[in-house]
Design an enzyme around this catalytic site. Structure first.
Site, PDB file in Angstrom:
ATOM      1  N   LYS A 157      -9.221   6.542 -36.538  1.00 27.95           N
ATOM      2  CA  LYS A 157     -10.503   6.127 -36.087  1.00 27.95           C
ATOM      3  C   LYS A 157     -12.042   5.689 -36.514  1.00 27.95           C
ATOM      4  O   LYS A 157     -11.974   7.496 -36.832  1.00 27.95           O
ATOM      5  CB  LYS A 157     -10.620   6.238 -33.995  1.00 27.95           C
ATOM      6  CG  LYS A 157      -9.543   5.212 -34.106  1.00 27.95           C
ATOM      7  CD  LYS A 157      -9.383   5.645 -31.971  1.00 27.95           C
ATOM      8  CE  LYS A 157      -8.186   5.778 -31.569  1.00 27.95           C
ATOM      9  NZ  LYS A 157      -8.318   4.298 -31.524  1.00 27.95           N
ATOM     10  N   ARG A 214       2.789   3.243 -27.697  1.00 25.32           N
ATOM     11  CA  ARG A 214       4.196   2.652 -27.176  1.00 25.32           C
ATOM     12  C   ARG A 214       5.074   3.317 -28.702  1.00 25.32           C
ATOM     13  O   ARG A 214       5.897   3.620 -27.756  1.00 25.32           O
ATOM     14  CB  ARG A 214       4.040   0.918 -28.066  1.00 25.32           C
ATOM     15  CG  ARG A 214       3.327   1.349 -29.836  1.00 25.32           C
ATOM     16  CD  ARG A 214       3.083   0.289 -30.182  1.00 25.32           C
ATOM     17  NE  ARG A 214       2.117  -0.186 -29.641  1.00 25.32           N
ATOM     18  CZ  ARG A 214       0.701  -1.071 -30.743  1.00 25.32           C
ATOM     19  NH1 ARG A 214       1.508  -2.266 -31.028  1.00 25.32           N
ATOM     20  NH2 ARG A 214      -0.252  -1.566 -30.583  1.00 25.32           N
TER      21      ARG A 214
HETATM   22  N1  BES Z   1      -5.953   4.278 -27.330  1.00 29.00           N
HETATM   23  C1  BES Z   1      -6.238   3.258 -28.306  1.00 29.00           C
HETATM   24  C2  BES Z   1      -5.857   2.272 -27.272  1.00 29.00           C
HETATM   25  C3  BES Z   1      -7.577   1.957 -26.844  1.00 29.00           C
HETATM   26  C4  BES Z   1      -9.071   1.631 -27.437  1.00 29.00           C
HETATM   27  C5  BES Z   1      -7.875   2.712 -25.548  1.00 29.00           C
HETATM   28  C6  BES Z   1      -9.865   1.491 -26.872  1.00 29.00           C
HETATM   29  C7  BES Z   1      -9.072   2.483 -24.832  1.00 29.00           C
HETATM   30  C8  BES Z   1     -10.027   2.095 -25.540  1.00 29.00           C
HETATM   31  C9  BES Z   1      -4.227   2.475 -28.896  1.00 29.00           C
HETATM   32  O1  BES Z   1      -3.498   4.003 -29.290  1.00 29.00           O
HETATM   33  C10 BES Z   1      -5.187   2.092 -30.188  1.00 29.00           C
HETATM   34  O2  BES Z   1      -4.983   3.188 -31.109  1.00 29.00           O
HETATM   35  N2  BES Z   1      -4.409   0.756 -30.127  1.00 29.00           N
HETATM   36  C11 BES Z   1      -4.995   0.085 -31.622  1.00 29.00           C
HETATM   37  C12 BES Z   1      -3.743  -0.091 -32.091  1.00 29.00           C
HETATM   38  C13 BES Z   1      -3.806  -0.629 -33.494  1.00 29.00           C
HETATM   39  C14 BES Z   1      -5.498  -0.292 -34.666  1.00 29.00           C
HETATM   40  C15 BES Z   1      -3.010  -0.561 -34.066  1.00 29.00           C
HETATM   41  C16 BES Z   1      -5.047  -0.941 -30.968  1.00 29.00           C
HETATM   42  O3  BES Z   1      -5.210  -1.892 -30.178  1.00 29.00           O
HETATM   43  O4  BES Z   1      -6.774  -1.442 -31.241  1.00 29.00           O
HETATM   44 ZN    ZN Z   2      -4.105   4.553 -31.243  1.00 32.98          ZN
END
Ligand code: BES
Ligand code: ZN
Ligand code: ZN
Length: 495
Positions: A277, A351
């Site tokens: 990230k 997931r």
């Molecule tokens: N933990 C994150 C989702 C999240 C984002 C929770 C911001 C709280 C605040 C999840 O694991 C994630 O990274 N989701 C991504 C997946 C994608 C980049 C493949 C998403 O949904 O943006």
């Molecule tokens: Zn994630």
């Protein structure tokens, strides 16, 4: 905070601070506020007339009584417009008034129960909401930084009517348990990743679970390998800290073999892994285990409440980290249910671990199964930090959860699971892939989870963005919120 109900009138209660209320747009006070107004020689009605008290939601006005009644001061809190009044307003105004009390350094407060005479609201639930507002509204995470204000020690609810007193006492008992459970979830969410590893999470859950008779079993990496839980192991393998699967059992209905399953995402920190990230997106990722914290808090509260249901809780706990051993995009993992998953993004890790936990929950006989997870950024795009997304193929279960959320004020809204979306997670080389693109990402994530349930009734709650507040809102301060906890508890109590 000690909370109790006392049979005494508002003019006779001896207290440094008495909380009263007023609706917006009302010319003369009613009920308890009226009784005090008369005893004070119309001070409150005069302030209303002068426009100094408007009754706007959360507005507070402190008045010294100069010994005209036994309370030293009263605080008149605005309830907002009568047509907007609901249980969440009770929580909000209770928190607002107590925070005013804290600012004055007051330790003991008395209050009437807002809304207890209003049609459609029950006295018991009003007292429960008030108790929750008090306990949630005065919570601080002060483990690593001393709090500025001393906490309020005692809250007395004053009432003369015996029938109402009985209902209030039951509301206080339940509200105390639900709000304290939510605060346990908040403590866990606020705890940073350097302290709260999967092992430490399991240890704390075991210790607290023991207190109330919850049986806690923990799978270590050896056991996870033996169980072929390849998705949990896959996500966990990039971190020096090993993964765990925490299993909670609360069996309080021995005559029944029916288990209610609750599954919570426990990513102790989500760096994104190799699909790393951007730095700004990582700042709140210690909260990516909120679903796990909520799962524990819910079962803990159910045990304290003595809910007669068999509860199974599953919390897959991992760190999602890049590292020499981490999974890569393109890798193919095999889940506990035998399905193969092509990894498109290692950041779609929630997931994966939930997939293994859901299929194991079903294997253990749970039905219905509810999972709660900070799953997708897309649900924040859609709903911001206000509303959580609900997905289910079971209409009745959906109705029950949404109904419960109406009482708790934890706003939830249904999203679809139309089969057309499955296209997006088809893989060329595995049964499914873990990311289906940015389009409808909360829905394709939910569709992915559905692949791990075969027959059980199932519902998924995406609480991403709701788990940590950037700044205070109503009765929840900045930081971990525990949102979802009370809705699950209320659902278990009502259904
Ligand atoms: N933990 C994150 C989702 C999240 C984002 C929770 C911001 C709280 C605040 C999840 O694991 C994630 O990274 N989701 C991504 C997946 C994608 C980049 C493949 C998403 O949904 O943006
Ligand atoms: Zn994630
Ligand atoms: Zn995550």
């Amino acid at each position: 905070m000690h909370i109790e109900v006392e049979k005494i009138s508002v003019v006779n209660i001896e207290t440094p601070l008495l909380i009263l209320n007023i609706f917006e747009g009302v010319k003369s006070p009613q009920g308890a506020t009226k009784a005090v107004d008369e005893a004070l020689g119309d001070i409150i009605s005069n302030l209303i007339e002068e426009g100094e008290i408007k009754g706007k939601l959360k507005e507070t006005r402190i008045i010294h009584t100069h010994s005209k009644i036994s309370a030293k001061r009263v605080i008149v809190v605005g309830l907002g417009k009568p047509q907007d009044f609901n249980y969440d307003v009770i929580r909000t105004v209770t928190a607002a008034s107590l925070k005013e009390g804290e600012k004055l350094g007051i330790k003991k407060v008395a209050t009437i129960v807002h809304g207890a005479g209003i049609g459609g609201l029950t006295p018991q639930l009003c007292a429960q909401a008030l108790t929750e507002g008090a306990i949630l509204g005065t919570y601080r995470f002060d483990k690593y930084k001393k709090r500025e204000e001393e906490p309020i020690e005692e809250l007395k609810i004053v009432e003369l009517n015996e029938e109402k007193i009985k209902e209030f006492r039951e509301g206080v008992r339940i509200g105390k348990i639900t709000a304290e459970a939510q605060n346990i979830a908040r403590d866990l969410i606020n705890e940073p990743g350097n302290i709260l590893t999967p092992r430490e999470f399991a240890k704390r859950i075991k210790e607290k679970g023991d207190e109330v008779g919850i049986e806690v079993e923990v799978f270590d990496e050896e056991k996870l390998k033996e169980m072929r839980m390849g998705l949990i192991l896959g996500v966990g393998q990039g971190s020096a800290e090993p993964p765990r699967l925490i299993i909670l059992r609360y069996k309080s209905d021995p005559g029944s073999e029916k288990w209610y399953g609750i599954v919570g995402k426990g990513v102790m920190f989500d760096s994104g892994g190799i699909s790393i990230k951007p730095a700004e997106s990582m700042e709140t990722m210690k909260g990516d285990m909120a679903g796990g914290a909520i799962t524990f808090a819910t079962i803990y509260a159910a045990a304290k409440l003595g809910i007669k249901k068999n509860l199974l809780g599953l919390i897959p706990a991992v760190f999602n980290m890049p590292g020499g051993n981490a999974i890569r995009p393109g890798d193919i993992l095999k889940g506990y249910n035998g399905k193969t998953v092509e990894i498109i993004s290692t950041d779609a890790e929630g997931r994966l671990i939930l997939g293994d936990a859901l299929s194991y929950a079903e294997k253990l006989g749970a039905d219905p199964i509810i999972d709660i997870a900070t799953l997708t950024g897309g649900s924040i795009v859609a709903f911001g930090d206000v509303t959580s997304a609900v997905f289910s193929s079971d209409e009745k279960l959906t109705k029950e959860i949404i109904e419960a959320s109406r009482f708790t004020g934890e706003k939830m809204w249904e999203m679809p699971l139309f089969p057309e979306y499955k296209e997006q997670i088809k893989s060329e080389c595995a049964d499914i892939k873990n990311f289906g693109g940015r389009k409808a990402s909360p829905i394709t994530a939910a569709i992915f989870l559905k692949e791990f349930i075969s027959k059980a009734r199932w519902l998924h709650i995406d609480v991403a963005g709701k788990e940590i507040y950037e700044k205070e809102r109503n009765y929840l301060s900045q930081g971990g919120t525990g949102i979802g906890t009370r809705t699950l508890i209320h659902w278990l109590m009502q259904n």
